[in-house]
Design an enzyme around this catalytic site. Structure first.
Site, short mmCIF file in Angstrom:
data_model
loop_
_atom_site.label_atom_id
_atom_site.label_comp_id
_atom_site.label_asym_id
_atom_site.label_seq_id
_atom_site.Cartn_x
_atom_site.Cartn_y
_atom_site.Cartn_z
N HIS A 6 -9.02 -3.90 -1.88
CA HIS A 6 -7.96 -3.01 -1.08
C HIS A 6 -8.25 -1.69 -0.93
CE1 HIS A 6 -3.58 -2.14 -0.13
NE2 HIS A 6 -4.11 -0.97 -0.37
N GLU A 7 -8.67 -1.26 -2.36
CA GLU A 7 -8.99 0.47 -2.38
C GLU A 7 -10.10 0.56 -1.63
OE1 GLU A 7 -6.96 2.31 -3.42
OE2 GLU A 7 -5.53 0.82 -4.58
N CYS A 37 0.90 -1.19 0.04
CA CYS A 37 -0.13 0.10 0.13
C CYS A 37 0.92 1.37 0.04
CB CYS A 37 -0.70 0.19 1.24
SG CYS A 37 -1.93 1.61 1.39
N HIS A 72 -10.14 1.32 2.14
CA HIS A 72 -9.55 2.81 2.12
C HIS A 72 -10.78 3.84 2.48
CE1 HIS A 72 -5.28 2.58 1.79
NE2 HIS A 72 -5.40 2.09 0.71
NI NI Z 1 -3.71 1.19 -0.06
#
Ligand code: NI
Length: 186
Positions: free
Chosen positions: A144-145, A102, A148
């Site tokens: 993953h995105e 990341c 966030h």
């Molecule tokens: Ni990330």
């Protein structure tokens, strides 16, 4: 527009639940996306979420390069894509473990279990609603995105805490093995 500094773990914005975008066609959102593109291009990553440049809104950009596409049927190369207010619905539960990294946790890589198959709905900058599916590496990047946007980092979800290592301490063989498991940088 301008490349902005990418915030690192410890900055409080990365732990906030980002707010929905009310009007995706607002020129301010297009300007934000351009800054995200410029910020990502400067560091050469796969994806970026708005909170990573300090903007707590539900906006993500990502791409899937051809060399990262897994052998799972339905995994595919994806050009740079803008997702506004994305909603993920896993079709399959978390299973496959793969390497992730990341931009907000620079230098480290760790192993995370992700769903290998998702339904995905989001709005474009034109305000259109897109419904699609994501498989394999594509599904991993999207999860993953979108994490966030909920204040979650991959390091919160490690399959095994001892899998978190500095990338440059891995031998090339170890790194390639980890990356072959699907490997993401986002
Ligand atoms: Ni990330």
């Amino acid at each position: 527009m301008v490349a902005r500094r990418i915030l690192r773990a410890g900055h409080p914005v990365l732990r906030q639940v980002a707010a929905p975008v009310i009007d995706p066609t607002d020129p301010a959102i297009a300007a934000l996306v351009q800054d995200m593109r410029d910020s990502l291009a400067e560091v050469g990553g796969i994806g970026l979420a708005a909170p990573q440049i300090g903007v707590s809104l539900r906006v993500v950009i990502y791409r899937v390069p051809a060399e990262r596409v897994s052998s799972l049927p339905g995994d595919r190369e994806v050009p740079m894509t803008v997702m506004i207010n994305p909603v993920l619905t896993p079709v399959a539960p978390p299973g496959p473990i793969g390497a992730e990294a990341c931009l907000s946790v620079p230098g480290l890589v760790g192993m995370v279990a992700r769903s290998p198959h998702l339904r995905l709905q989001y709005q474009t900058l034109a305000g259109e609603v897109v419904s699609t599916e994501a498989v394999g590496y594509h599904a991993r990047v999207v999860q993953h995105e979108c994490d966030h946007l909920d204040g979650v980092l991959y390091i919160d979800k490690l399959a095994d805490p001892t899998s978190l290592v500095f990338r440059d301490e891995l031998t090339l063989v170890e790194f390639e093995a980890a990356r072959a498991a699907t490997g993401a940088t986002a």
